[in-house]
Each structure stands twice: as structure tokens, then as C-alpha cells.
Design an enzyme around this catalytic site. Structure first.
Site, PDB file in Angstrom:
ATOM      1  CB  SER A 162      -1.052  -0.037   1.367  1.00 36.95           C
ATOM      2  OG  SER A 162      -1.465   1.442   1.453  1.00 36.95           O
ATOM      3  CE1 TYR A 171      -3.536  -1.501   5.733  1.00 33.84           C
ATOM      4  CE2 TYR A 171      -3.087   0.495   5.170  1.00 33.84           C
ATOM      5  CZ  TYR A 171      -3.392  -0.194   4.377  1.00 33.84           C
ATOM      6  OH  TYR A 171      -4.271  -0.539   3.773  1.00 33.84           O
TER       7      TYR A 171
END
Length: 252
Positions: A138, A151
Site C-alpha cells: 500500500s 496499519y
């Protein structure tokens, strides 16, 4: 005549994973589609006459991963391409207000899950002298933002693991790549906000995000390169994004 390649996709029941399954099938591959929810995968397998093996798999369970991937049927082994896609975000609160159970779920899925599956597949690839691991990271692994502490840390770990894995297999003939998507409209935000559809919709309001198919197109492009070419990593944004929180939102 060479056999069609066998591709293992984790997190294959929805979003980027499902799009990757479809994209590889369109190229004639056989696909092991692994996910915890297999009802969608069973339907997919029924549509593709032996080209899809639905595999009920929780990547967090190392023993289950080793057992499942160690006993694949002959027509779905060995694994030529592994797409480590299973992952999730949970919550968007400051660290001191987080639910620690959310930390565990992200760490266990995004980091340990990727290691569990890679650890089960890589030895065979190295032994055969061929194979390709494509990790879905990501843009959050390249920067950090408020409410995304854990995260972002898990996706930064994916980037470090990918680089280290590439060094570990150097000279073996195995490729290691990473794809880092920016804003993609999937079930990702619904999961993050624990089913709050209104909060999820607000993430994409006024922008045209990437679609899961856009990332699947990049994954299959990476996998389709000549044997001597390794696409090490790719960062993919929608036009309306230039970084985390850097979003051009249209009014009206």
C-alpha cells in the site's frame, strides 16, 4: 507444450484478490483462489470448469496454511505465481484510543499471514529455480497518517519483507515484486470502519478512485515480464490522489 501457469491468490473472494483471479483466468492460468469466505469462490469455480480451485484458508493459521498448500492436487501444483493479497485495515482512531484487537488482526493478517504463505510456497520455488512472489502492499507503507499508525506499520513491514525476500532468493531464479495501491474502492473501507457504509462512502466522495481491476492489470503485467526482468515495485495512484490525505475532491 507448456502447461498453463498455476497462480495462488490469497484474499481472493473480493476486491483486488478477486480481480486478480479474473485477470489471470483471462490469460489462461489455473488459479488457486484462497480466502476465508469460500461461497463466492465456489460460484467462481463452477463458472470456470476446472480452472479454479477454491481453497478455504485463513492465512493467520500457519499449520492450516502448511497443510493446505502441502496437499494441493497435481493439476494445481506447483505454484508458479503467488499473489500475497490478503490484508486489511481496522479502525481510524489515534493509537491511544485504538482497540488492541484491531492491532492483532492487522499484524496477524498483513504481516504474519504473508510470511506464513510465503514460507509454505517459497522453498519449492527456490528448489525448482523458478517462480514469482507478488506482494500487495500500500502507499500507506511509504508514509504514515493520523489514525493509521498500526496499519501503516504493517504495510511498511510488507515493503521491508519484500526487499529482504528478494535478496534472500537472489541467484535462485525466483522473482519478488510489490504493488502499492493508493485509493482503491473495494470493501476495504467498509471493513476498516467495522461495517459503517456511510463512513466508507465518505472516503471516496468527490473522487474517482482506482478499481480493483486496475491493480489486477498491474499484477498480471508484472507477472508477464520476460524471465530476466523483475519489476521490483510499483506505486499506483488514481489521478485524484498524490499521497495519503492529498486528495482532489470535486464539489457537486
Amino acid at each position: 507444450m507448456a502447461h498453463p501457469p498455476v497462480v495462488l491468490v490469497t484474499g481472493a473472494s473480493s476486491g483486488i484478490g478477486r480481480a486478480c483471479v479474473d485477470a489471470f483466468l483471462a490469460q489462461g492460468a489455473r488459479v488457486v483462489a484462497a480466502a476465508r469466505r469460500t461461497d463466492r469462490l465456489d460460484e467462481l469455480a463452477a463458472q470456470h470448469d476446472g480452472a479454479v480451485l477454491p481453497l478455504a484458508l485463513d492465512v493467520r493459521d500457519r499449520d492450516a496454511v502448511n497443510a493446505a498448500l502441502g496437499s494441493l492436487p497435481e493439476n494445481f501444483s506447483p505454484i508458479d505465481v503467488l499473489v500475497n493479497n490478503a490484508g486489511l485495515a481496522r479502525g481510524r482512531t489515534p493509537l491511544h484510543e485504538d482497540d488492541p484487537d484491531d492491532w492483532d488482526q492487522m499484524l496477524d493478517t498483513n504481516v504474519r499471514g504473508l510470511l506464513n504463505v510465503s514460507g509454505a510456497v517459497l522453498p519449492g520455488m527456490v528448489e525448482r529455480g523458478s517462480g514469482h512472489v507478488i506482494n500487495v502492499g500500500s502507499n500507506a507503507g511509504r508514509e504514515v497518517y493520523p489514525g493509521g499508525t498500526v496499519y501503516c506499520a504493517t504495510k511498511a513491514a510488507v515493503e521491508r519483507i519484500t526487499r529482504g525476500m528478494r535478496m534472500d532468493v537472489l541467484g535462485s531464479g525466483v522473482k519478488v515484486s510489490e504493488v502499492d495501491p493508493g485509493m482503491v474502492e473495494t470493501e476495504f473501507s467498509v471493513v476498516r470502519f467495522h461495517g459503517d457504509q456511510q463512513a466508507a462512502d465518505a472516503v471516496y466522495e468527490g473522487v474517482t478512485p482506482l478499481a480493483a481491476q486496475d491493480i489486477a492489470n498491474v499484477v498480471t503485467w508484472i507477472a508477464g515480464q520476460p524471465p530476466h526482468v523483475v519489476i521490483a515495485d510499483v506505486l499506483v495512484y488514481p489521478l485524484d490522489q498524490a499521497g495519503t490525505g492529498k486528495i482532489a475532491r470535486r464539489k457537486g
